[in-house]
Design a protein around this motif. Structure first.
Motif, PDB file in Angstrom:
ATOM      1  N   TYR A 197      26.475 -36.828 -40.702  1.00 37.69           N
ATOM      2  CA  TYR A 197      25.433 -36.339 -39.888  1.00 37.69           C
ATOM      3  C   TYR A 197      24.987 -36.996 -38.727  1.00 37.69           C
ATOM      4  O   TYR A 197      24.059 -36.578 -38.284  1.00 37.69           O
ATOM      5  N   GLU A 198      25.514 -37.901 -38.491  1.00 41.91           N
ATOM      6  CA  GLU A 198      25.221 -38.953 -37.512  1.00 41.91           C
ATOM      7  C   GLU A 198      25.116 -37.866 -36.192  1.00 41.91           C
ATOM      8  O   GLU A 198      25.883 -37.200 -35.948  1.00 41.91           O
ATOM      9  N   GLN A 199      24.468 -38.371 -34.938  1.00 39.96           N
ATOM     10  CA  GLN A 199      24.407 -37.869 -33.708  1.00 39.96           C
ATOM     11  C   GLN A 199      25.916 -37.928 -33.192  1.00 39.96           C
ATOM     12  O   GLN A 199      26.481 -38.981 -33.543  1.00 39.96           O
ATOM     13  N   THR A 200      26.351 -37.157 -32.196  1.00 41.71           N
ATOM     14  CA  THR A 200      27.652 -37.259 -31.598  1.00 41.71           C
ATOM     15  C   THR A 200      27.501 -37.238 -30.095  1.00 41.71           C
ATOM     16  O   THR A 200      28.745 -37.446 -29.540  1.00 41.71           O
ATOM     17  N   ILE A 201      26.386 -37.509 -29.517  1.00 39.91           N
ATOM     18  CA  ILE A 201      26.326 -37.214 -28.086  1.00 39.91           C
ATOM     19  C   ILE A 201      25.935 -38.590 -27.437  1.00 39.91           C
ATOM     20  O   ILE A 201      25.517 -38.504 -26.251  1.00 39.91           O
ATOM     21  N   GLY A 202      25.621 -39.701 -28.253  1.00 38.53           N
ATOM     22  CA  GLY A 202      25.256 -40.821 -27.639  1.00 38.53           C
ATOM     23  C   GLY A 202      23.943 -41.125 -27.254  1.00 38.53           C
ATOM     24  O   GLY A 202      23.577 -42.108 -26.612  1.00 38.53           O
ATOM     25  N   VAL A 203      22.987 -40.253 -28.040  1.00 39.26           N
ATOM     26  CA  VAL A 203      21.676 -40.467 -27.927  1.00 39.26           C
ATOM     27  C   VAL A 203      20.965 -41.455 -29.002  1.00 39.26           C
ATOM     28  O   VAL A 203      21.547 -41.801 -29.771  1.00 39.26           O
ATOM     29  N   GLU A 209      17.154 -38.749 -33.721  1.00 41.35           N
ATOM     30  CA  GLU A 209      16.340 -38.229 -35.047  1.00 41.35           C
ATOM     31  C   GLU A 209      16.557 -36.831 -35.028  1.00 41.35           C
ATOM     32  O   GLU A 209      16.716 -36.203 -35.929  1.00 41.35           O
ATOM     33  N   ILE A 210      16.201 -36.118 -33.866  1.00 41.38           N
ATOM     34  CA  ILE A 210      16.392 -34.731 -33.651  1.00 41.38           C
ATOM     35  C   ILE A 210      17.983 -34.336 -34.009  1.00 41.38           C
ATOM     36  O   ILE A 210      18.017 -33.203 -34.978  1.00 41.38           O
ATOM     37  N   MET A 249      13.966 -38.695 -38.578  1.00 39.89           N
ATOM     38  CA  MET A 249      15.089 -37.709 -39.164  1.00 39.89           C
ATOM     39  C   MET A 249      14.316 -37.109 -40.302  1.00 39.89           C
ATOM     40  O   MET A 249      14.330 -35.808 -40.593  1.00 39.89           O
ATOM     41  N   ALA A 250      13.599 -37.896 -41.372  1.00 42.40           N
ATOM     42  CA  ALA A 250      13.205 -36.821 -42.485  1.00 42.40           C
ATOM     43  C   ALA A 250      12.020 -36.115 -41.884  1.00 42.40           C
ATOM     44  O   ALA A 250      11.844 -34.841 -42.661  1.00 42.40           O
TER      45      ALA A 250
END
Length: 404
Positions: A197-203, A209-210, A249-250
Motif C-alpha cells: 500500500y506504499e505511495q507510488t508517486i514519490g511523495v 500518509e494520505i 496513515m492510521a
C-alpha cells in the motif's frame, strides 16, 4: 555471476536430532549473494562519512537477520542515556498496572473492529516475528488480508507474490530480512491475501500518509466483509494529530473510512542493544514475554506523544537469541557439520524452503561463520530446506536436508 564449485561429498550435515544423510545433492548452482559479510559492513562503516552511517549499518545487519548487531548499531545512531525511576515511582507504577500476555489481549481486542494496525522499527526484526505470531488466530477471527508498507508498489509491485508463496529480492527492501520473509511466507500459507500500500508517486510527509491511507481504503472497499491487518513502520500507526504530517496513515484511514482501528505500538518499549538504554518503564516491569499493561479499570496502557496515540503499547524484552539471531520457541536446534567443507572463511549459510527459486528467493534464515570450526548450530522450524553455503571468495555449494 558467482563462481561455481562441485560438491564432492555428501553426509556432511548432521541434524541434532537425527543422522540422516543429505538428500538431493546438486553439483552446480548459479547463485548471486545479496548479503554483505560482517567485515564488508564494518569496512564500509569505517570509511563512511554520512551522518546516518550507523542507521545504514544497522539496516545491513538487520537484512542478515542479526537482531542484536542491528540493535547495537541503532544505539550508536540514537544514543540516548540511561534513565531510572526512583524506587517509589517504580512501586507506584507496579501497583497501578498489571502485566498481561500481549498476544492474547490483542486477539481479544481485534474482535471489536475490522482493522488492526501494528507498527515496527525497521531495524528490529523481532517486531516482524511478533506480528507473525498473531496471524493464525487473527485469521480465525476473520482477518483475511495483510497490508505491508515494506512491499514495493506501483510499477515495482510483486504481482506473483501470493501465487509464488514467498518474497524475492525485488519484492521490497526490508522484506529481504529472513524474519520478514518468514512473516510473509506464514501469512500466505495460512491463507492471507498479502498486498502493498506504499505511495507510488514519490511523495513524502503529509502527502505520503494520505496516499498510503487511500491505497488501503481501496482494498477495504474491495472486500467489505473481510477484516484487515496492516503492518507499518514507526509513526504511521498513530491516531490523532501528528506534529509534522497533520495526521498519520492510521489517522487518515480512520477519517476516510469511519473505521476505528485497533492501533498497536511496538517500538517505544522494545529492548535496546545496550539494555541500560531501555525505557525506564520497560525496566520497571522487566517482562519475560511480550506483554501489555492494564490499569485497575481494565484500560490498556497506551503509547502517547503530544496529541497522537496508539491504543496499545507492547513491551518486548529478553528476546532469546543465538549468536545474535532470534530463536523462536517452535524451532529445532540443528547442527551443521563444517569440518569437511572445502570453502574459505568467513562463510555465510543461507537457508531456503525446498520449493524456492534459489536465484531469487529471500531466505528464511542466514548465519555467518567467521572462522574455521568443526560445526555450527542453526535454529529452524521443522521442515525441508535447501542450504546454500557461500565463502568470502564467492564459491558456493548447496544441498537439501529435512529437519525433524
Amino acid at each position: 555471476m558467482k563462481k561455481l564449485v562441485v560438491i564432492f561429498f555428501i553426509g556432511m550435515v548432521l541434524c541434532s536430532c537425527s543422522k540422516e544423510k543429505v538428500r538431493n545433492v546438486k553439483e552446480l548452482i548459479s547463485f548471486k549473494n545479496k548479503y554483505k559479510f560482517d567485515f564488508e559492513i564494518l569496512e564500509k562503516l569505517e570509511n563512511d562519512t554520512v551522518a546516518w552511517k550507523y542507521q545504514l549499518s544497522a539496516n545491513e545487519f538487520m537484512l542478515k537477520g542479526n537482531y542484536l548487531k542491528a540493535l547495537k548499531e541503532w544505539d550508536k545512531a540514537f544514543k540516548g542515556r540511561e534513565v531510572l525511576y526512583s524506587p517509589r515511582k517504580a512501586d507506584s507504577l507496579r501497583s497501578s498496572f498489571t502485566v498481561h500476555n500481549a498476544k492474547d489481549e490483542i486477539i481479544n481486542e481485534s474482535e471489536n473492529t475490522r482493522l488492526v494496525i501494528i507498527n515496527e522499527g525497521h531495524h528490529n526484526s523481532y517486531h516482524r516475528l511478533f506480528t507473525k505470531s498473531l496471524l493464525e488466530e487473527l485469521y480465525a477471527k476473520g482477518y483475511k488480508h495483510l497490508g505491508l508498507e515494506a512491499l514495493a508498489n506501483g510499477k515495482d509491485k510483486d504481482l506473483m507474490l501470493n501465487t509464488r508463496g514467498y518474497p524475492i529480492k525485488t519484492s521490497g527492501y526490508y522484506t529481504n530480512d529472513p524474519n520478514f520473509s518468514q512473516l510473509i511466507r506464514t501469512a500466505i500459507k495460512i491463507g492471507y491475501n498479502v498486498f502493498p500500500y506504499e505511495q507510488t508517486i514519490g511523495v513524502n510527509n503529509k502527502e505520503r500518509e494520505i496516499e498510503q491511507a487511500k491505497n488501503i481504503q481501496k482494498e477495504l472497499e474491495k472486500f467489505p466483509n473481510d477484516k484487515f491487518l496492516i503492518h507499518c513502520g514507526f509513526d504511521h500507526v498513530l491516531e490523532g494529530g501528528h506534529r509534522r504530517w497533520g495526521k498519520s496513515m492510521a489517522g487518515r484511514l480512520k477519517e476516510y473510512t469511519g473505521i476505528n482501528p485497533l492501533t498497536i505500538h511496538q517500538t517505544k518499549y522494545s529492548e535496546r542493544g545496550d539494555k541500560k538504554l531501555n525505557s525506564p518503564l520497560l525496566k520497571v516491569f522487566n517482562v519475560k514475554k511480550s506483554s501489555v499493561l492494564k490499569d485497575k479499570n481494565g484500560n490498556f496502557f497506551k503509547y502517547k506523544r503530544s496529541n497522537a496515540w496508539a491504543d496499545i503499547a507492547v513491551f518486548h524484552s529478553s528476546i532469546k537469541t543465538d549468536k545474535g539471531m532470534i530463536v523462536e520457541k517452535d524451532e529445532v536446534m540443528y547442527t551443521l557439520e563444517l569440518e569437511r567443507l572445502k570453502v574459505e572463511y568467513p562463510l555465510m549459510i543461507l537457508v531456503f524452503e525446498t520449493k524456492d527459486d534459489l536465484t531469487k528467493a529471500v531466505p528464511v534464515k542466514i548465519k555467518e561463520v567467521h572462522k574455521k570450526q568443526n560445526s555450527t548450530v542453526l535454529s529452524l522450524p521443522k521442515g525441508e530446506y535447501s542450504f546454500v553455503i557461500v565463502s568470502k571468495t564467492n564459491k558456493t555449494i548447496t544441498f537439501q536436508e529435512e529437519i525433524k
